[in-house]
Design an enzyme around this catalytic site. Structure first.
Site, PDB file in Angstrom:
ATOM      1  N   SER A   1       0.857  -1.204   0.000  1.00 43.14           N
ATOM      2  CA  SER A   1       0.000   0.000   0.000  1.00 43.14           C
ATOM      3  C   SER A   1       0.886   1.245   0.000  1.00 43.14           C
ATOM      4  O   SER A   1       2.087   1.156   0.285  1.00 43.14           O
ATOM      5  CB  SER A   1      -0.851  -0.027   1.273  1.00 43.14           C
ATOM      6  OG  SER A   1      -1.429   1.229   1.545  1.00 43.14           O
TER       7      SER A   1
ATOM      8  N   TYR B   1      -3.629  -0.649   9.844  1.00 37.52           N
ATOM      9  CA  TYR B   1      -3.409  -0.816   8.398  1.00 37.52           C
ATOM     10  C   TYR B   1      -1.979  -0.389   8.044  1.00 37.52           C
ATOM     11  O   TYR B   1      -1.269  -1.098   7.327  1.00 37.52           O
ATOM     12  CB  TYR B   1      -4.439   0.014   7.623  1.00 37.52           C
ATOM     13  CG  TYR B   1      -4.492  -0.293   6.135  1.00 37.52           C
ATOM     14  CD1 TYR B   1      -5.126  -1.440   5.661  1.00 37.52           C
ATOM     15  CD2 TYR B   1      -3.913   0.572   5.215  1.00 37.52           C
ATOM     16  CE1 TYR B   1      -5.179  -1.710   4.304  1.00 37.52           C
ATOM     17  CE2 TYR B   1      -3.968   0.302   3.854  1.00 37.52           C
ATOM     18  CZ  TYR B   1      -4.603  -0.844   3.399  1.00 37.52           C
ATOM     19  OH  TYR B   1      -4.648  -1.121   2.046  1.00 37.52           O
TER      20      TYR B   1
HETATM   21  P1  NAP Z   1     -11.777  -4.967  -1.365  1.00 39.09           P
HETATM   22  O1  NAP Z   1     -12.709  -4.834  -2.505  1.00 39.09           O
HETATM   23  O2  NAP Z   1     -12.254  -4.680   0.007  1.00 39.09           O
HETATM   24  O3  NAP Z   1     -11.090  -6.398  -1.438  1.00 39.09           O
HETATM   25  C1  NAP Z   1     -10.517  -7.048  -0.339  1.00 39.09           C
HETATM   26  C2  NAP Z   1     -10.592  -8.539  -0.556  1.00 39.09           C
HETATM   27  O4  NAP Z   1     -10.104  -9.234   0.594  1.00 39.09           O
HETATM   28  C3  NAP Z   1     -12.048  -9.000  -0.751  1.00 39.09           C
HETATM   29  O5  NAP Z   1     -12.078 -10.071  -1.655  1.00 39.09           O
HETATM   30  C4  NAP Z   1     -12.395  -9.469   0.646  1.00 39.09           C
HETATM   31  O6  NAP Z   1     -13.498 -10.357   0.700  1.00 39.09           O
HETATM   32  C5  NAP Z   1     -11.102 -10.163   1.017  1.00 39.09           C
HETATM   33  N1  NAP Z   1     -11.044 -10.440   2.435  1.00 39.09           N
HETATM   34  C6  NAP Z   1     -11.163  -9.545   3.448  1.00 39.09           C
HETATM   35  N2  NAP Z   1     -11.117 -10.201   4.631  1.00 39.09           N
HETATM   36  C7  NAP Z   1     -10.995 -11.518   4.345  1.00 39.09           C
HETATM   37  C8  NAP Z   1     -10.926 -12.697   5.143  1.00 39.09           C
HETATM   38  N3  NAP Z   1     -10.984 -12.655   6.488  1.00 39.09           N
HETATM   39  N4  NAP Z   1     -10.799 -13.895   4.523  1.00 39.09           N
HETATM   40  C9  NAP Z   1     -10.774 -13.967   3.177  1.00 39.09           C
HETATM   41  N5  NAP Z   1     -10.841 -12.890   2.362  1.00 39.09           N
HETATM   42  C10 NAP Z   1     -10.954 -11.683   2.951  1.00 39.09           C
HETATM   43  O7  NAP Z   1     -10.594  -3.935  -1.577  1.00 39.09           O
HETATM   44  P2  NAP Z   1      -9.373  -3.909  -2.624  1.00 39.09           P
HETATM   45  O8  NAP Z   1      -9.015  -2.498  -2.758  1.00 39.09           O
HETATM   46  O9  NAP Z   1      -9.652  -4.714  -3.846  1.00 39.09           O
HETATM   47  O10 NAP Z   1      -8.245  -4.604  -1.747  1.00 39.09           O
HETATM   48  C11 NAP Z   1      -7.381  -5.596  -2.236  1.00 39.09           C
HETATM   49  C12 NAP Z   1      -6.019  -5.428  -1.593  1.00 39.09           C
HETATM   50  O11 NAP Z   1      -5.452  -4.183  -2.046  1.00 39.09           O
HETATM   51  C13 NAP Z   1      -6.059  -5.334  -0.064  1.00 39.09           C
HETATM   52  O12 NAP Z   1      -4.930  -5.992   0.487  1.00 39.09           O
HETATM   53  C14 NAP Z   1      -5.956  -3.832   0.176  1.00 39.09           C
HETATM   54  O13 NAP Z   1      -5.428  -3.532   1.443  1.00 39.09           O
HETATM   55  C15 NAP Z   1      -5.002  -3.448  -0.940  1.00 39.09           C
HETATM   56  N6  NAP Z   1      -4.973  -2.024  -1.285  1.00 39.09           N
HETATM   57  C16 NAP Z   1      -6.071  -1.372  -1.739  1.00 39.09           C
HETATM   58  C17 NAP Z   1      -5.966  -0.031  -2.062  1.00 39.09           C
HETATM   59  C18 NAP Z   1      -7.129   0.772  -2.554  1.00 39.09           C
HETATM   60  O14 NAP Z   1      -7.000   2.001  -2.708  1.00 39.09           O
HETATM   61  N7  NAP Z   1      -8.266   0.188  -2.864  1.00 39.09           N
HETATM   62  C19 NAP Z   1      -4.756   0.634  -1.938  1.00 39.09           C
HETATM   63  C20 NAP Z   1      -3.660  -0.065  -1.477  1.00 39.09           C
HETATM   64  C21 NAP Z   1      -3.766  -1.401  -1.156  1.00 39.09           C
HETATM   65  P3  NAP Z   1     -14.986  -9.734   0.901  1.00 39.09           P
HETATM   66  O15 NAP Z   1     -15.322  -9.003  -0.382  1.00 39.09           O
HETATM   67  O16 NAP Z   1     -15.810 -10.920   1.143  1.00 39.09           O
HETATM   68  O17 NAP Z   1     -14.885  -8.801   2.071  1.00 39.09           O
END
Ligand code: NAP
Length: 253
Positions: free
Chosen positions: A145, A158
């Site tokens: 991140s 986080y």
């Molecule tokens: P997201 O849509 O919230 O996706 C997160 C994923 O992780 C979802 O598939 C979620 O499942 C899954 N997850 C959460 N808790 C879990 C658990 N206990 N067991 C199994 N799966 C679980 O957000 P995203 O942005 O695509 O995030 C993906 C990654 O990118 C994460 O590591 C996040 O920290 C990172 N990231 C995102 C951003 C951003 O700006 N969006 C920036 C930097 C890093 P559910 O849908 O069922 O909750």
């Protein structure tokens, strides 16, 4: 020829949390490059499965709550029994909790650290054991991140967990490079997914963030497809322990 080095036909990739968001984008990118996909999800990944199958690749739907490391060995065994081998692991599943640091609860600390750092490490360890057994190396891509580089506001667990991701990426690369295992990370910038829903709904914070992104837009799941294919392929064999920012220029400001 160099473009052949990006080819992933016949490879098997595990992607955690691929029912939506960046995980879905990366699973689709890897499938388009030739991988069969093992999705490990807590929620039903129907839309992702449909998209993967439409590329002509196979999708294995495994379910687990990754807030605990129990069951990781069984998941790897199921993936190997279905596809015979594993070549790529994308540790994407992650959560965020927003609360002022002065009031931040132990639960909000533990929940985030468990999914984002602890499970990421033990999932990598289990897959690295499988890579070593197979004897052909492998690729691990962790999702870091901007808060692997910066402090952030109101997200202490986080920031701690994603700073740990960058450090663990280096440590695992150091220990497993001798087995031809590459461990790298992608640090997405501000991406339009569920993770940033609250931020994007706050007009003032949303404008502040957008004004600072040189690209002038929030990132999309498509933006991480190229980087994950690169880091999963032979084209990146000498890239190890590195975290690549995919941030529309955010860190350059
Ligand atoms: P997201 O849509 O919230 O996706 C997160 C994923 O992780 C979802 O598939 C979620 O499942 C899954 N997850 C959460 N808790 C879990 C658990 N206990 N067991 C199994 N799966 C679980 O957000 P995203 O942005 O695509 O995030 C993906 C990654 O990118 C994460 O590591 C996040 O920290 C990172 N990231 C995102 C951003 C951003 O700006 N969006 C920036 C930097 C890093 P559910 O849908 O069922 O909750």
């Amino acid at each position: 020829m160099i473009l052949n080095a990006f080819e992933l036909t016949g490879k098997v990739a595990i992607v955690t949390g691929c029912n939506t968001g960046l995980g879905q984008g990366m699973a689709l990118g890897l499938a388009q490059a030739g991988c069969d996909i093992v999705g490990i999800n807590v929620s039903e990944p129907g839309e992702t499965a449909e998209k993967i199958i439409a590329t002509g690749r196979r999708f294995l739907d495994l379910r687990a709550d990754l807030s605990s490391i129990q069951g990781i060995t069984g998941l790897i065994e199921k993936a190997v029994s279905e596809f015979g081998h594993i070549d790529i692991l994308v540790n994407n599943a992650g959560i965020i909790r927003r609360e002022d640091a002065i009031e931040f609860s132990e639960k909000n600390w533990d929940d985030v650290m468990n999914v984002n750092s602890k499970t990421l490490f033990f999932m990598s360890q289990a897959v690295a054991k499988q890579f070593i057994k197979q004897g052909n190396g492998g690729k691990i891509i962790n999702i870091a991140s901007m808060l692997s580089y910066q402090g952030g506001i109101r997200v202490p667990s986080y920031t701690a967990s994603k700073s740990a991701v960058m450090g663990l990426t280096r440590l695992m690369a150091n220990e497993w490079a001798k087995h031809n295992v590459n461990v790298n990370a992608i640090a997405p910038g501000y991406m339009a997914t569920n993770n940033t829903e609250q931020l994007r709904a706050d007009g003032e914070r949303s404008k502040e963030i957008l004004d600072r992104i040189p690209a002038g837009r929030w990132g999309l799941p498509e933006d991480v497809m190229g980087p994950v294919v690169f880091l999963s392929s032979k084209a990146s064999d000498y890239v190890n322990g590195y975290t690549i920012a995919v941030d529309g220029g955010w860190l350059a400001r």
